[in-house]
Design a protein around this motif. Structure first.
Motif, PDB file in Angstrom:
ATOM      1  N   ALA A   4       0.811  -1.335   0.450  1.00  0.00           N
ATOM      2  CA  ALA A   4      -0.197  -0.257  -0.262  1.00  0.00           C
ATOM      3  C   ALA A   4       0.706   1.660  -0.089  1.00  0.00           C
ATOM      4  O   ALA A   4       0.292   1.895  -0.620  1.00  0.00           O
ATOM      5  CB  ALA A   4      -0.739  -0.076   1.186  1.00  0.00           C
ATOM      6  N   VAL A   5       2.164   1.513   1.114  1.00  0.00           N
ATOM      7  CA  VAL A   5       3.066   1.867   0.720  1.00  0.00           C
ATOM      8  C   VAL A   5       3.239   2.899  -0.701  1.00  0.00           C
ATOM      9  O   VAL A   5       3.750   3.879  -0.960  1.00  0.00           O
ATOM     10  CB  VAL A   5       3.605   2.461   1.915  1.00  0.00           C
ATOM     11  N   THR A   6       4.290   1.532  -0.884  1.00  0.00           N
ATOM     12  CA  THR A   6       5.092   1.424  -2.573  1.00  0.00           C
ATOM     13  C   THR A   6       3.506   2.327  -3.559  1.00  0.00           C
ATOM     14  O   THR A   6       3.696   2.764  -4.333  1.00  0.00           O
ATOM     15  CB  THR A   6       5.303   0.216  -2.606  1.00  0.00           C
ATOM     16  N   GLY A   7       2.637   1.135  -3.352  1.00  0.00           N
ATOM     17  CA  GLY A   7       1.116   1.932  -4.703  1.00  0.00           C
ATOM     18  C   GLY A   7       0.873   3.091  -4.560  1.00  0.00           C
ATOM     19  O   GLY A   7       1.125   4.281  -5.190  1.00  0.00           O
ATOM     20  N   SER A   8       0.792   3.737  -3.134  1.00  0.00           N
ATOM     21  CA  SER A   8       0.775   5.631  -2.839  1.00  0.00           C
ATOM     22  C   SER A   8       1.677   6.416  -3.571  1.00  0.00           C
ATOM     23  O   SER A   8       1.430   7.746  -4.064  1.00  0.00           O
ATOM     24  CB  SER A   8       0.703   5.451  -1.336  1.00  0.00           C
ATOM     25  N   PHE A   9       3.055   5.925  -3.288  1.00  0.00           N
ATOM     26  CA  PHE A   9       4.445   6.584  -3.807  1.00  0.00           C
ATOM     27  C   PHE A   9       4.413   6.308  -5.522  1.00  0.00           C
ATOM     28  O   PHE A   9       4.270   7.728  -6.273  1.00  0.00           O
ATOM     29  CB  PHE A   9       5.080   6.007  -3.958  1.00  0.00           C
ATOM     30  N   LEU A  10       3.514   5.646  -5.869  1.00  0.00           N
ATOM     31  CA  LEU A  10       3.199   4.914  -7.367  1.00  0.00           C
ATOM     32  C   LEU A  10       2.096   5.859  -8.064  1.00  0.00           C
ATOM     33  O   LEU A  10       2.644   6.611  -9.080  1.00  0.00           O
ATOM     34  CB  LEU A  10       3.916   3.376  -7.945  1.00  0.00           C
ATOM     35  N   GLY A  11       1.813   5.549  -7.867  1.00  0.00           N
ATOM     36  CA  GLY A  11       0.042   6.321  -7.467  1.00  0.00           C
ATOM     37  C   GLY A  11       0.262   8.393  -7.835  1.00  0.00           C
ATOM     38  O   GLY A  11       0.249   8.329  -8.144  1.00  0.00           O
ATOM     39  N   LYS A  19      -0.563  14.461 -15.305  1.00  0.00           N
ATOM     40  CA  LYS A  19      -1.430  15.059 -15.196  1.00  0.00           C
ATOM     41  C   LYS A  19      -2.515  15.043 -15.354  1.00  0.00           C
ATOM     42  O   LYS A  19      -3.034  15.572 -15.254  1.00  0.00           O
ATOM     43  CB  LYS A  19      -0.935  16.572 -15.835  1.00  0.00           C
ATOM     44  N   GLY A  20      -2.816  13.898 -14.490  1.00  0.00           N
ATOM     45  CA  GLY A  20      -4.594  12.811 -14.317  1.00  0.00           C
ATOM     46  C   GLY A  20      -4.743  11.679 -13.214  1.00  0.00           C
ATOM     47  O   GLY A  20      -3.056  11.414 -13.256  1.00  0.00           O
ATOM     48  N   TYR A  21      -5.520  12.002 -13.171  1.00  0.00           N
ATOM     49  CA  TYR A  21      -5.636  10.416 -12.248  1.00  0.00           C
ATOM     50  C   TYR A  21      -6.142   9.812 -12.102  1.00  0.00           C
ATOM     51  O   TYR A  21      -6.438   8.664 -11.745  1.00  0.00           O
ATOM     52  CB  TYR A  21      -6.750  11.407 -10.499  1.00  0.00           C
ATOM     53  N   LYS A  22      -6.351   9.390 -13.444  1.00  0.00           N
ATOM     54  CA  LYS A  22      -7.706   8.405 -14.318  1.00  0.00           C
ATOM     55  C   LYS A  22      -6.753   7.019 -14.215  1.00  0.00           C
ATOM     56  O   LYS A  22      -7.595   6.395 -13.916  1.00  0.00           O
ATOM     57  CB  LYS A  22      -8.295   8.954 -15.485  1.00  0.00           C
ATOM     58  N   LEU A  23      -5.053   7.343 -15.099  1.00  0.00           N
ATOM     59  CA  LEU A  23      -4.705   6.006 -15.309  1.00  0.00           C
ATOM     60  C   LEU A  23      -5.015   5.925 -13.845  1.00  0.00           C
ATOM     61  O   LEU A  23      -4.684   3.933 -13.791  1.00  0.00           O
ATOM     62  CB  LEU A  23      -4.333   6.218 -16.641  1.00  0.00           C
ATOM     63  N   PRO A  24      -3.792   6.630 -13.263  1.00  0.00           N
ATOM     64  CA  PRO A  24      -3.750   5.430 -11.249  1.00  0.00           C
ATOM     65  C   PRO A  24      -4.548   4.806 -10.884  1.00  0.00           C
ATOM     66  O   PRO A  24      -4.387   3.392 -10.222  1.00  0.00           O
ATOM     67  CB  PRO A  24      -2.952   6.406 -11.193  1.00  0.00           C
ATOM     68  N   LEU A  60      -0.351  -3.356  -3.320  1.00  0.00           N
ATOM     69  CA  LEU A  60      -0.515  -1.770  -4.135  1.00  0.00           C
ATOM     70  C   LEU A  60      -1.413  -1.433  -4.808  1.00  0.00           C
ATOM     71  O   LEU A  60      -1.308  -0.066  -5.443  1.00  0.00           O
ATOM     72  CB  LEU A  60       0.321  -2.620  -5.639  1.00  0.00           C
ATOM     73  N   GLY A  61      -2.538  -1.731  -5.305  1.00  0.00           N
ATOM     74  CA  GLY A  61      -3.663  -1.419  -6.085  1.00  0.00           C
ATOM     75  C   GLY A  61      -4.441  -0.305  -5.119  1.00  0.00           C
ATOM     76  O   GLY A  61      -4.829   0.683  -5.562  1.00  0.00           O
ATOM     77  N   MET A  62      -4.737  -1.258  -3.873  1.00  0.00           N
ATOM     78  CA  MET A  62      -5.386   0.128  -2.331  1.00  0.00           C
ATOM     79  C   MET A  62      -4.327   1.474  -2.299  1.00  0.00           C
ATOM     80  O   MET A  62      -4.807   2.581  -2.568  1.00  0.00           O
ATOM     81  CB  MET A  62      -5.641  -0.642  -1.518  1.00  0.00           C
ATOM     82  N   GLY A  63      -2.952   1.063  -2.260  1.00  0.00           N
ATOM     83  CA  GLY A  63      -1.681   2.521  -2.591  1.00  0.00           C
ATOM     84  C   GLY A  63      -2.750   3.372  -3.210  1.00  0.00           C
ATOM     85  O   GLY A  63      -2.122   4.453  -3.257  1.00  0.00           O
ATOM     86  N   MET A  64      -2.723   2.428  -5.016  1.00  0.00           N
ATOM     87  CA  MET A  64      -2.551   3.786  -5.832  1.00  0.00           C
ATOM     88  C   MET A  64      -3.713   4.771  -5.547  1.00  0.00           C
ATOM     89  O   MET A  64      -4.359   5.033  -6.271  1.00  0.00           O
ATOM     90  CB  MET A  64      -2.347   3.112  -6.792  1.00  0.00           C
ATOM     91  N   VAL A  65      -5.291   3.698  -5.416  1.00  0.00           N
ATOM     92  CA  VAL A  65      -6.845   4.084  -5.874  1.00  0.00           C
ATOM     93  C   VAL A  65      -7.278   4.964  -4.447  1.00  0.00           C
ATOM     94  O   VAL A  65      -7.176   6.182  -5.196  1.00  0.00           O
ATOM     95  CB  VAL A  65      -7.662   2.885  -5.759  1.00  0.00           C
ATOM     96  N   GLN A  66      -6.825   5.058  -3.205  1.00  0.00           N
ATOM     97  CA  GLN A  66      -6.762   5.407  -1.932  1.00  0.00           C
ATOM     98  C   GLN A  66      -7.430   7.319  -1.682  1.00  0.00           C
ATOM     99  O   GLN A  66      -7.847   7.822  -2.319  1.00  0.00           O
ATOM    100  CB  GLN A  66      -6.364   5.302  -1.360  1.00  0.00           C
ATOM    101  N   PRO A  67      -5.398   7.475  -2.697  1.00  0.00           N
ATOM    102  CA  PRO A  67      -5.254   8.238  -2.966  1.00  0.00           C
ATOM    103  C   PRO A  67      -6.305   9.528  -4.527  1.00  0.00           C
ATOM    104  O   PRO A  67      -6.198  11.266  -4.334  1.00  0.00           O
ATOM    105  CB  PRO A  67      -4.184   8.995  -3.537  1.00  0.00           C
TER     106      PRO A  67
END
Length: 215
Positions: A4-11, A19-24, A60-67
């Motif tokens: 989750a921490v790694t996914g948040s950083f990557l996201g 410059k967009g949030y749809k793909l992450p 990883l997925g949750m880290g990317m999705v939540q923000p």
């Protein structure tokens, strides 16, 4: 949690560079759905490495999705309503997580009890069955169980049979939860694909706050 921490950083990096949030958001929901699918395919003989792999994908997925949703809300909210909009995302996320834990916990225990009762052999003392009402407490109650079952003929062998039945019953309960979660996350993938992508703004214009101020 490491995923989750790694996914948040990557996201965050993807959101900043694209410059967009749809793909992450879409990629993160696909990873969570993949992790849930791996969990849904588990059985009593699934190796631990496969479980760990599913946990890493889901993390990883949750880290990317939540923000993503916080960024999406803050990106379109007027400056005067920024605090309320951000607090709303946190509030509804807390409600969803609380309801999710309660519902899935009830489903797990209901299926566990139904499956466990079907596998109880004849001759089990009623006072011994009470230990199996809550499978999470079996490890802590193991010593008391052994003392109780040792007073009955073949008691310890009977206890081992019941412990094996607990494992099977939990597998059935968990399987239903993970199958349901996989379908829910498949729906989340569709919702993220349909998510409107508004270009990230670098700053708020004064005109954004004026309507809220006059109202």
């Amino acid at each position: 949690m490491f995923g989750a921490v790694t996914g948040s950083f990557l996201g965050g990096q993807l959101t900043y560079r694209l410059k967009g949030y749809k793909l992450p958001g879409t990629l993160g929901s696909v990873l969570v759905a993949s992790g849930m699918t791996i969990f849904a395919m588990m059985n009593a003989s699934t190796p631990r490495l496969e479980v760990v792999f599913g946990m890493i994908l889901a993390g990883l997925g949750m880290g990317m999705v939540q923000p993503v949703y916080t960024v999406a809300v803050q990106n379109v909210a007027p400056r005067a309503q920024m605090g309320a909009a951000t607090a709303s995302t946190i509030f509804f996320r807390a409600i969803g997580s609380t309801l999710g834990v309660a519902v899935f916990g009830s489903v797990l225990l209901t299926n566990y009890h139904a499956e466990f009762q079907r596998g109880v052999p004849a001759g089990v003392p009623p006072e011994g069955l009470k230990f199996f009402d809550n499978p999470l407490m079996l490890v802590q109650m193991r010593a008391q169980m052994e003392v109780l079952f040792s007073h009955y003929p073949n008691g310890l062998a009977l206890m081992q049979t019941l412990m094996a039945s607990v494992r099977t019953s939990l597998v059935h309960g968990l399987h239903l939860i993970f199958v349901t979660s996989a379908f829910v996350m498949a729906g989340a993938v569709v919702l993220n694909i349909l998510l409107k992508s508004v270009p990230l703004r670098a700053h708020h214009h004064a005109s954004n706050a004026e309507p809220a101020a006059h109202s």
